[in-house]
Design a protein around this motif. Structure first.
Motif, PDB file in Angstrom:
ATOM      1  N   PHE A 232       0.834  -1.193   0.000  1.00  0.00           N
ATOM      2  CA  PHE A 232       0.000   0.000   0.000  1.00  0.00           C
ATOM      3  C   PHE A 232       0.878   1.255   0.000  1.00  0.00           C
ATOM      4  CE2 PHE A 232      -2.946   3.089   2.033  1.00  0.00           C
ATOM      5  CZ  PHE A 232      -3.988   3.004   1.117  1.00  0.00           C
ATOM      6  N   GLY A 233       1.949   1.225   0.775  1.00  0.00           N
ATOM      7  CA  GLY A 233       2.889   2.342   0.792  1.00  0.00           C
ATOM      8  C   GLY A 233       3.538   2.558  -0.565  1.00  0.00           C
ATOM      9  N   LEU A 234       3.910   1.465  -1.233  1.00  0.00           N
ATOM     10  CA  LEU A 234       4.486   1.575  -2.571  1.00  0.00           C
ATOM     11  C   LEU A 234       3.476   2.157  -3.556  1.00  0.00           C
ATOM     12  CD1 LEU A 234       6.430  -1.817  -2.809  1.00  0.00           C
ATOM     13  CD2 LEU A 234       7.415   0.492  -2.635  1.00  0.00           C
TER      14      LEU A 234
ATOM     15  N   PRO B 105       1.393  13.655  -6.593  1.00  0.00           N
ATOM     16  CA  PRO B 105       1.285  14.296  -5.277  1.00  0.00           C
ATOM     17  C   PRO B 105      -0.147  14.665  -4.868  1.00  0.00           C
ATOM     18  CG  PRO B 105       3.159  15.182  -6.457  1.00  0.00           C
ATOM     19  CD  PRO B 105       2.428  14.280  -7.414  1.00  0.00           C
ATOM     20  N   ALA B 106      -0.942  15.197  -5.776  1.00  0.00           N
ATOM     21  CA  ALA B 106      -2.309  15.594  -5.411  1.00  0.00           C
ATOM     22  C   ALA B 106      -3.146  14.381  -5.014  1.00  0.00           C
ATOM     23  CB  ALA B 106      -2.972  16.345  -6.562  1.00  0.00           C
ATOM     24  N   ALA B 107      -3.014  13.295  -5.747  1.00  0.00           N
ATOM     25  CA  ALA B 107      -3.766  12.077  -5.416  1.00  0.00           C
ATOM     26  C   ALA B 107      -3.284  11.496  -4.098  1.00  0.00           C
ATOM     27  CB  ALA B 107      -3.629  11.054  -6.541  1.00  0.00           C
ATOM     28  N   ARG B 108      -1.973  11.538  -3.874  1.00  0.00           N
ATOM     29  CA  ARG B 108      -1.406  11.028  -2.624  1.00  0.00           C
ATOM     30  C   ARG B 108      -1.941  11.830  -1.435  1.00  0.00           C
ATOM     31  NH1 ARG B 108       3.445  10.259  -4.425  1.00  0.00           N
ATOM     32  NH2 ARG B 108       4.178  12.376  -4.083  1.00  0.00           N
ATOM     33  N   LYS B 109      -2.002  13.143  -1.572  1.00  0.00           N
ATOM     34  CA  LYS B 109      -2.530  13.983  -0.494  1.00  0.00           C
ATOM     35  C   LYS B 109      -4.010  13.704  -0.263  1.00  0.00           C
ATOM     36  CE  LYS B 109       0.762  17.726  -0.976  1.00  0.00           C
ATOM     37  NZ  LYS B 109       0.996  19.095  -1.426  1.00  0.00           N
TER      38      LYS B 109
ATOM     39  N   MET C 197      -6.388  -4.872  -3.564  1.00  0.00           N
ATOM     40  CA  MET C 197      -5.438  -5.039  -4.666  1.00  0.00           C
ATOM     41  C   MET C 197      -4.028  -5.312  -4.117  1.00  0.00           C
ATOM     42  SD  MET C 197      -4.513  -2.399  -7.719  1.00  0.00           S
ATOM     43  CE  MET C 197      -3.732  -1.244  -6.605  1.00  0.00           C
ATOM     44  N   CYS C 198      -3.645  -4.592  -3.073  1.00  0.00           N
ATOM     45  CA  CYS C 198      -2.318  -4.792  -2.482  1.00  0.00           C
ATOM     46  C   CYS C 198      -2.185  -6.200  -1.905  1.00  0.00           C
ATOM     47  CB  CYS C 198      -2.055  -3.741  -1.406  1.00  0.00           C
ATOM     48  SG  CYS C 198      -1.866  -2.079  -2.084  1.00  0.00           S
TER      49      CYS C 198
END
Length: 154
Positions: free
Chosen positions: A20-22, A29-33, A92-93
């Motif tokens: 999940f971290g990967l 960046p916007a999706a990650r935030k 999924m992960c």
């Protein structure tokens, strides 16, 4: 709740979280935030769910956590969609773990190799021309797999 009970075996929880971290790291960046904010909202929002008695999601026992998720999914608004997407990402992960893929009989390697060979046969001249025009983009090994040096490694 999200993954099958087998997730508790062989430190799979830690590896799912690693996957999940990967996945998070691969997002723009916007999706990650946005995903990070969704996780905080999910975690802290549990405090408002009466059976949680003010605890955040990470501190709930499995029974209350499951009830909280089911309650969110039963609603038809943004929170339910957020939970569905988070659940899908975590699931999924889980299925990305090699041992899980083996357990369910998922082996994509033969299909990928066949498609790679077929594409190289069909588009080999165009691929080689593009490679020559733009510099060395990789190596085609014996398998015809882009990036494969014949060792099975990218």
């Amino acid at each position: 709740m999200v993954c099958p009970p087998e997730v508790l075996a062989d430190q799979r929880v830690d590896r799912v979280l690693g996957e999940f971290g990967l996945m998070l790291g691969s997002l723009p960046p916007a999706a990650r935030k946005a995903l990070g904010a969704a996780l905080v909202i999910l975690d802290q929002g549990a405090r408002l769910y009466p059976p949680s008695r003010g605890k955040r999601f990470a501190r709930l026992d499995d029974k209350v956590a499951g009830a909280y998720i089911r309650a969110l999914l039963a609603r038809h608004h943004v929170a339910a969609e957020m939970v569905r997407r988070l659940k899908s990402a975590v699931t999924m992960c889980y299925y990305e773990l090699p041992e899980v893929q083996r357990e369910i009989g998922y082996d994509p390697a033969p299909y990928i190799a066949a498609v790679s060979r077929r594409r190289l046969e069909s588009y080999g001249p165009q691929i080689r021309a593009a490679k020559a025009d733009s510099g060395d983009l990789g190596h085609f090994g014996d398998s015809g797999h882009f990036g494969d040096s014949g060792t099975g490694q990218p």
